[in-house]
Structure formats: C-alpha cells, structure tokens
Motif scaffolding. Sequence first.
Motif, PDB file in Angstrom:
ATOM      1  N   THR A 176       0.842  -1.197   0.000  1.00 26.48           N
ATOM      2  CA  THR A 176       0.000   0.000   0.000  1.00 26.48           C
ATOM      3  C   THR A 176       0.876   1.244   0.000  1.00 26.48           C
ATOM      4  O   THR A 176       1.971   1.237   0.587  1.00 26.48           O
ATOM      5  N   SER A 188       0.961   6.977   1.846  1.00 24.71           N
ATOM      6  CA  SER A 188      -0.013   8.070   1.960  1.00 24.71           C
ATOM      7  C   SER A 188      -1.418   7.575   2.282  1.00 24.71           C
ATOM      8  O   SER A 188      -2.268   8.342   2.720  1.00 24.71           O
ATOM      9  N   LEU A 189      -1.682   6.270   2.066  1.00 24.32           N
ATOM     10  CA  LEU A 189      -3.013   5.713   2.331  1.00 24.32           C
ATOM     11  C   LEU A 189      -3.088   4.986   3.667  1.00 24.32           C
ATOM     12  O   LEU A 189      -4.071   4.310   3.953  1.00 24.32           O
ATOM     13  N   THR A 220      -3.253   6.352   6.644  1.00 21.18           N
ATOM     14  CA  THR A 220      -3.622   7.334   7.672  1.00 21.18           C
ATOM     15  C   THR A 220      -4.312   6.692   8.869  1.00 21.18           C
ATOM     16  O   THR A 220      -4.181   7.169   9.995  1.00 21.18           O
ATOM     17  N   SER A 227      -6.574  -0.030   2.657  1.00 18.59           N
ATOM     18  CA  SER A 227      -6.646   0.557   1.312  1.00 18.59           C
ATOM     19  C   SER A 227      -6.877  -0.519   0.259  1.00 18.59           C
ATOM     20  O   SER A 227      -7.470  -0.268  -0.792  1.00 18.59           O
ATOM     21  N   GLN A 245      -9.820  -0.506  -2.446  1.00 16.21           N
ATOM     22  CA  GLN A 245      -9.473  -0.564  -3.860  1.00 16.21           C
ATOM     23  C   GLN A 245     -10.474  -1.408  -4.646  1.00 16.21           C
ATOM     24  O   GLN A 245     -10.790  -1.111  -5.795  1.00 16.21           O
TER      25      GLN A 245
END
Length: 473
Positions: free
Chosen positions: A143, A146-147, A149, A279, A283
């Motif tokens: 992943t 940035s994803l 979080t 993520s 997706q």
Amino acid sequence: MREDSSDAADDFGAILAAALESDSEEDIAVLDSKRVRMCKEEENAKTDESQSSASLGFSESNSDISKDKACSHHGEFMKGLCVVCGEMHPMPSSGVAFRYIHPDLMLANSEIDQRRARDTEKLLSQKKLYLILDLDHTLLNSTPLSLMTHEEYLKAREDSLQDVSKGSLFVLPHMHIATKLRPFVRTFLEEASAMFEMYIYTMGARPYALEMANLLDPDKKYFDARVISRDDGTQRHQKGLDVILGEESAVLVLDDTENAWTKHKDNLILMERYHYFSSSCRQFGFTCKSHSQLEHDESKPDGALATAISVLNQLHSTFFAVFEAEPSVADVRQVLKSLQKGILKGCRLVFSRVFPTKFPVESHPVWRMAEQLGATCSERMEQTVTHVVAMDAGTGKSRWAVKEKKFLVNPGWVEACYYGWKRQPEDRFHLACLLSGFYYEGIGTLSGAGPVGKSSCDGADPNVDVPASPLVR
C-alpha cells in the motif's frame, strides 16, 4: 562437436551482452576479436569435417559449401547482432523480446520453440514443473504510505530491512510503500522450489517487481533472473506464457486475477485475495475490515498458501504418475481440471435469487465455479437435487429444500469450496449467516476473494477460518 559449439555460443553471448551494456571501444574490440577467432575455429572445424568426408568418399556441392560459410543460427539477437556469430542480421519478422533476461534480447519463434522443448525436457528429467507466481494479493499486499492514515500504528511494528528473511512487514521509504508478506509465504516458496522452477510475474513496474523479489528471496535461491513485470510482457494489461521458456503443458500459474490470463485459464489456480491493508479492501470496493484492522492475520497452517502448497503437491505427484506411464499425454492442465472436478462431484445444485433477473446464468461466476468443481447446476427442482443455493430463506425453493431435507446454503459455500479446494461443511453456510452479515462478497467478479471470514452461525466453530471473500456488513 555440437556441445562445444553450444558452449562457445554461450560464452560469446555473455561477452556480447557485456559489450552492449558498456559500449566502450575496448569491449567492442574484445568482442570483434572473439567473433573473428570463433569464425576461424568454425571454419577450421568445417575444413576438418570436409577432409574427413572426402577421405570417406563424400563430396559437397559449391552451393552447400557457401551455405555452410554463412551463419545459420540467427535465432538470438541483441541490438540486431546475432548472439552466436556477432554479425549484423535482419531481425526476425516474428519473435519475442525477453527483456527480463536481458534488455536487448530478442528470440525468433523457431529459437523459442527449440528452447522450450529442450528446457522442458531437462526440467521434467529433474521431476520438476514450472510455477508462475503473481505478487500483489497472492504472495503479499502493498500500500502507498499516503493511504495508511488509519494504520499509522503499523509503522511501529515494521521489520528491519537489514535482514528481510526474518520479517514480514516492511516499510520502504524509497518507494513510498509498505508491504506485508502473506503468512506462510517463506515455507511455501521453500517447499514449492523442490517441485517447480519458479517465476515471478506481476503487473507492477520492474523496479517494484525486483524490490518485492528481494523481500521474498533475499538469497536468490528461488527466482534468480526470472522476474517478469508489466514492462516485460507482450500485451498491455495481460499476462501470457509467451515470455516463459517452458511448454504450456508443464506450467501452472498462481494468481488472484482470472482476467489477467484470458489465454491461459486452463493453467491457472485462482487464489483467494490477501487484503492486509485497509486501502486494499477499498481498492476493490469492499466494505469489510482488512486483516490489519481486525488485528487478525490469515492463518499460517490453514491459510491460502498452505492450501495452495497442498494442491501443488497433489498436482505434481499426479502429473508425474501420468508422465512416467505415458510421457506423450502428460499435461498439467488436464491434471488440474481433473482434480478440481472431483471436489463437488455428485452434487446437484439449484439456485434461488442468486442471479439477477434475465442474467445468462451459465455465465455467472457462482455457476461457473460450481461446474468447475464438478457439480451439476440446474434451475429446476427435482429429487436428484442435493443443494439449494439461495439468498432468501422465504423463497419457494428454499422452503422446498427444508421440507425435502436438502442442503440449504448461501452462495458463499460454493466460493469457499472453490478457494479451499475441498467440500466445505454446509452447516457453516446456511442462510442465517446472511442475517448475521456473513455472506461472502466476492461473488459476481470471480476474482473478488479477500480476507478469510469467521462464521458465527449455529453449528460452526467461530475460531476456525473459512476460505471466503470479504464479509458484507
């Protein structure tokens, strides 16, 4: 004589590759010297052979002699140079670039056919087959940082990149990603390597493919240079066996995406998708929680890769039993189909509210899965039916199943049988699971398998993993 010539060609090919990479005058001079010496050696050998033939009373025509003087190889090229003799030669009208072996390597179709036959024969003599392995969602899950979080806490659990052989969760700042290796993957590779020559084949870019290969195989024991990326394929958004130097009858593929192998579905073992990061679920549009969010990873002894190695063992032993009895008919695709057909052999399924109205039912993934497993599918109720697969306990077919003491299951049962490679207990997939939120979502894509689900239905052990797609909540 032929073996010596082959060795010389291999040596020359290595020097040619090195010279092409450097482009220095010194290396080119070495290359030219090598080519001249090689041509002289070949001419001397031919002269000796001609004299020998003449002494035995044979003669050659002028046309045959001139044909011998010309390079007859022209099957392997680097930047237009024949790998065998080093001379410029028109590139073949049909051939394949093998960029993962060398960026400039091109093989003519005739050369590919010869190599496949030779290499496959050699591999079969070692009692091995070919195994092509996908990366993402099959052997690992990555992943973008940035994803993450909502998963910052995972960074505190990252393993050291200094000794990747002991870790499974890695943060790679230089690539701006985090990667989680699938549980059991190292044992899987170790055991599979005894039965297969393995390739990595990913739709990721080449730098990513090589980085992942290093995490999986830091000692270069399993893959060597056999790492294929999207940059090395011949078709966009597709994977193919045209870049594999092995006969298709001896190749198996492990991948989570069926649509990537439209020309080679008979070689494919479809894998349950591994979604460790949240993520990854998003997706694919899944509303379930990922493994990291659940704080519960896939089971090592009962997970997808443990199942896969068991299946591969079966396929390997069955194939070589056939091969030893009758080599000409041995085909791993037929063995795969035969083993799969036995999983639900004898089961007769009827469906209730599983398919959209006016949908061609024979094309629906659940129907196709059931038939691949050997079940007979029907839309009509009759006494020979063994299972009613339904979405609603109140339909006529569902009530009939209860009355006639037939198995009444939700569609997740078919999918769990498919990914688990065995008939699953029906009582863990009855329709009460739907009300509890334990129906499996991947149906409708045939490649939407995700985190293993845990059933809380009556009669099921809530602590036992069930191969399945993401849970719909």
